[in-house]
Design an enzyme around this catalytic site. Sequence first.
Site, short mmCIF file in Angstrom:
data_model
loop_
_atom_site.label_atom_id
_atom_site.label_comp_id
_atom_site.label_asym_id
_atom_site.label_seq_id
_atom_site.Cartn_x
_atom_site.Cartn_y
_atom_site.Cartn_z
CB ALA A 61 22.25 19.43 27.88
N GLY A 101 21.84 15.72 23.95
CA GLY A 101 22.83 15.02 24.77
C GLY A 101 22.39 13.59 25.10
CD GLU A 104 25.70 15.37 21.73
OE1 GLU A 104 25.11 15.96 22.66
OE2 GLU A 104 26.59 15.89 21.06
CD GLU A 124 21.90 18.76 20.53
OE1 GLU A 124 21.30 18.39 19.50
OE2 GLU A 124 22.42 17.95 21.32
C1 LIG Z 1 11.42 16.15 25.09
C2 LIG Z 1 10.25 16.76 24.40
C3 LIG Z 1 10.11 16.20 22.99
C4 LIG Z 1 8.99 16.43 25.23
O1 LIG Z 1 7.87 17.05 24.66
P1 LIG Z 1 6.46 17.04 25.45
O2 LIG Z 1 5.52 17.78 24.58
O3 LIG Z 1 6.14 15.66 25.86
O4 LIG Z 1 6.70 17.84 26.81
P2 LIG Z 1 7.20 19.32 27.04
O5 LIG Z 1 7.89 19.84 25.85
O6 LIG Z 1 6.08 20.11 27.58
O7 LIG Z 1 8.30 19.10 28.16
C5 LIG Z 1 7.95 18.68 29.45
C6 LIG Z 1 8.73 19.50 30.45
O8 LIG Z 1 10.12 19.19 30.31
C7 LIG Z 1 10.87 20.38 30.10
N1 LIG Z 1 12.02 20.04 29.22
C8 LIG Z 1 11.99 19.33 28.09
N2 LIG Z 1 13.21 19.16 27.60
C9 LIG Z 1 14.04 19.78 28.45
C10 LIG Z 1 15.45 19.97 28.50
N3 LIG Z 1 16.27 19.43 27.56
N4 LIG Z 1 15.95 20.68 29.51
C11 LIG Z 1 15.16 21.22 30.47
N5 LIG Z 1 13.82 21.07 30.50
C12 LIG Z 1 13.28 20.36 29.50
C13 LIG Z 1 9.88 21.33 29.44
O9 LIG Z 1 10.29 22.64 29.62
C14 LIG Z 1 8.61 21.00 30.21
O10 LIG Z 1 8.73 21.63 31.47
P3 LIG Z 1 7.46 22.28 32.17
O11 LIG Z 1 8.01 22.92 33.40
O12 LIG Z 1 6.88 23.25 31.21
O13 LIG Z 1 6.53 21.15 32.43
C15 LIG Z 1 10.41 18.29 24.32
O14 LIG Z 1 10.32 18.83 25.59
C16 LIG Z 1 11.69 18.73 23.70
O15 LIG Z 1 11.80 18.81 22.50
N6 LIG Z 1 12.69 19.07 24.55
C17 LIG Z 1 13.92 19.69 24.13
C18 LIG Z 1 14.88 18.69 23.60
C19 LIG Z 1 16.18 19.35 23.25
O16 LIG Z 1 16.22 20.40 22.65
N7 LIG Z 1 17.30 18.73 23.61
C20 LIG Z 1 18.61 19.25 23.41
C21 LIG Z 1 19.11 19.90 24.64
S1 LIG Z 1 20.67 20.72 24.40
C22 LIG Z 1 21.80 19.45 24.49
O17 LIG Z 1 21.45 18.34 24.71
C23 LIG Z 1 23.22 19.85 24.29
C24 LIG Z 1 24.15 18.70 24.13
O18 LIG Z 1 24.42 18.48 22.78
C25 LIG Z 1 25.54 18.86 24.70
C26 LIG Z 1 25.69 19.69 25.87
C27 LIG Z 1 27.08 19.61 26.41
C28 LIG Z 1 27.77 20.88 26.18
C29 LIG Z 1 28.76 21.13 27.22
C30 LIG Z 1 29.34 22.46 27.02
C31 LIG Z 1 29.18 23.31 28.27
C32 LIG Z 1 29.40 24.72 27.94
C33 LIG Z 1 30.51 25.30 28.76
C34 LIG Z 1 31.25 26.30 27.98
C35 LIG Z 1 31.11 27.61 28.61
C36 LIG Z 1 31.84 28.59 27.81
C37 LIG Z 1 31.60 29.98 28.28
O19 LIG Z 1 30.85 30.20 29.22
O20 LIG Z 1 32.21 30.86 27.72
#
Ligand SMILES: CC(C)(COP(=O)(O)OP(=O)(O)OC[C@H]1O[C@@H](n2cnc3c(N)ncnc32)[C@H](O)[C@@H]1OP(=O)(O)O)[C@@H](O)C(=O)NCCC(=O)NCCSC(=O)C[C@@H](O)CCCCCCCCCCCCC(=O)O
Length: 726
Positions: A61, A101, A104, A124
């Site tokens: 996500a 995600g 997932e 996460e």
């Molecule tokens: C992916 C990586 C391993 C890459 O590493 P690398 O070193 O190659 O590069 P960078 O880390 O420098 O990343 C490059 C660039 O990309 C950006 N970035 C990376 N990942 C993300 C991301 N997930 N989202 C956004 N941006 C991302 C990073 O910032 C860099 O940007 P820049 O501008 O600096 O160049 C490494 O990046 C990494 O580890 N990423 C994170 C991976 C991660 O943590 N993933 C999990 C994300 S959370 C998720 O997936 C959740 C899901 O389980 C489910 C979600 C659904 C839930 C729905 C519920 C909705 C809620 C509503 C309820 C509301 C209730 C209320 O309000 O009360």
Amino acid sequence: MAQYARGAAAVAVIRLRNPPVNALSLTVLQALEDGLKRADADPSVKAVTICGENGKFSAGADIRVFSSPKKQGLGLGPIISLIERSEKPVVAAIEGIALGGGLEVALGCHYRIAHVQARMGLPEVTIGLLPGAEGTQRLPRLIGIPAALDIITTGRHVPATEALKLGLVDEVVEENTVEAAIRLATKLIGQPLGHRRLSLRPVPRLPNMEAFLSDALMKVKKRAQGCLAPELCFQAIKAATELPFADGVRKERELFNILLTSGQAKALQYAFFAERAVEKWTTPNGASWKSASPQPIRKAAVIGLGTMGRGIVTSLVKAKIPVVGLEQDLEYLNTGRKAVMLLLEREAMKMEQGAQTLDFHNPARLQFTVDFDVLRDVDLVIEAVFENMALKKEIFNKLSRICKPEAFLCTNTSALNIDEIASVTNRPQQVIGTHFFSPAHVMRLLEIIYGRHTSPTTIATAMQLAKVMKKVGVVVGNCFGFVGNRMMFPYTQQAVFLLEEGSRPEDVDRVLEDFGFKIGPFRMSDLAGLDVGWRSRKDQGLTGPSLAPGTPARQRRGYRYSPLPDLLCEKGRFGQKTGKGWYQYEKAGGRISKPDPWIHSFLSEYRDTHQIKTRFIDQEEILERCLFALISEGFDILAEGIASGPEHLDVIYINGYGWPKHRGGPMFYASTVGLPNILAKLQKYSEMHPDVPQLRPSAFLKKLVAMGNPPLNDWMSYLHRQSNKL
Ligand SMILES: CC(C)(COP(=O)(O)OP(=O)(O)OC[C@H]1O[C@@H](n2cnc3c(N)ncnc32)[C@H](O)[C@@H]1OP(=O)(O)O)[C@@H](O)C(=O)NCCC(=O)NCCSC(=O)C[C@@H](O)CCCCCCCCCCCCC(=O)O
């Protein structure tokens, strides 16, 4: 977005596309849903492959959505159910990364093929959440409870080969993964899919499920250190063992929402972006990562094989940079070499478990010498000798004569003036501070300090070196103690003053450890060695023979001073190394601290001698005086342009000083407490202790409060600097 195309006659290919990591934004999710519906509606499509653009499946996500008002629209779970329900086989082609995600989505697919270099995981937990798109319910059904617990509660990345062994993927390929997935999808056309739908499978039972879970919970809690997410991840997985799939998903959602609104998730997500923001360094004179290019480092040298030097050599070897270790004489060299080899053996063992190797027996990779001439051809030297200006200057002068003109000269100092060191060289533009943290092969932080003459290329090269060594480089300006130690000084000073006034070391440590620090200031001081600070205070003329006769015991330069640490050192209590410091240890070099009755009576005698009335000091005062003094110093640092933003201070504290990541770093924490509250408390404590300048609130803090307590992102816009440090 997600691109829809036909991969083979009957296979639709849905490609997740959102560079650089194909994060699942609302637009991507909408396009994925549209693609699935289109494939379902088209009778000529018989199977589907989901893949990602540019060799990456998806990083999950879009983390930014969690702090935006549009998060309600992030309905990933229902889309994954849609994938799983499809009557047409869906195959995930996993290249690069499938995280959060992203994984997932792959778990909703009926089959998963991964490239051999791919990594998968549910990280996460590291951003304060749990897998919130049914991952906590599907993963245990696929790979069993123990493996799912490990992956979800640690957030670690699983390499493809391990994923195959775990059953997380069906096949690992070295060829084009999307083509392999299309071929598999074609073969699957018309075959039954029921058994491939994970939501319909039972969770594999363990003979001793209850005992296993209670043991696992204990371990998770112990590792979590005040962080909420690991335990809630555990609860969600436990729900998978107790409830039908749909009820488990409801539980997962409920726990996810608790985390999302907990504050810790916000802090951890801030820390995630802060770490990336500091890579984009700038200096007050306009030098920046955008225009400066790093020079390649093909060979490096480390001078001094003490504790720091050994760790730095180890880090360079691990980064595959050929390195020469230099010592002053053969005796020191042999001791240093043995210690380095031991560290490297241990690292090699760890790496072999992850199927990697470490080549350090080859002299072309690692060499030891006492001869400075061997350094003629190195591209970069890191000096890591004793913290003594005269010695450092002597070495830099020598290096400047011996090393080739292009070579960069780095000093591993925790406080000394970079300009003064650079002044004895013929290349001040190539001199830079690289402040490693002990143990240097473990700690992630590298504080990179530019001097008045340091060139942008030198900064870029040091930053690149940090990256290659898998460290977080943070560029800061030159001042005594730089950022980390300068902020630490008022913190430890308050801790000692609190002892004078009535606390015990274990009281202060407990409050700060309960806050989330890995260790409190006194345990930290015992670990680092009290003699280190003592030497520095002697050099500064604050204690020891150079102290002017008649100086009051508890005053220096007109301000309050505590001689307590000096008195302990005079009694040979240097901390763990001597078996006694602020605590007692089982033996010299022992690690297990025990409150020491000797210290308690020593403190009460000290208070009597100096006629200090002992008072009860509550937890709130301990926490506020230590932390707010540190934070106020942070505001001064920002105002002086020593760091270009609050994220820099926060990244330094999280990665170098054991600040609890789930509290986002000291400046983020300040923003959550509220700047007016911090100001009011500092004003109160400063009135109580007018002889302690470190309790006087920073002028910049006052200004921000006067400007209406703006959000952290806006702080720097309230600074109008006339001068800069370069
Ligand atoms: C992916 C990586 C391993 C890459 O590493 P690398 O070193 O190659 O590069 P960078 O880390 O420098 O990343 C490059 C660039 O990309 C950006 N970035 C990376 N990942 C993300 C991301 N997930 N989202 C956004 N941006 C991302 C990073 O910032 C860099 O940007 P820049 O501008 O600096 O160049 C490494 O990046 C990494 O580890 N990423 C994170 C991976 C991660 O943590 N993933 C999990 C994300 S959370 C998720 O997936 C959740 C899901 O389980 C489910 C979600 C659904 C839930 C729905 C519920 C909705 C809620 C509503 C309820 C509301 C209730 C209320 O309000 O009360």
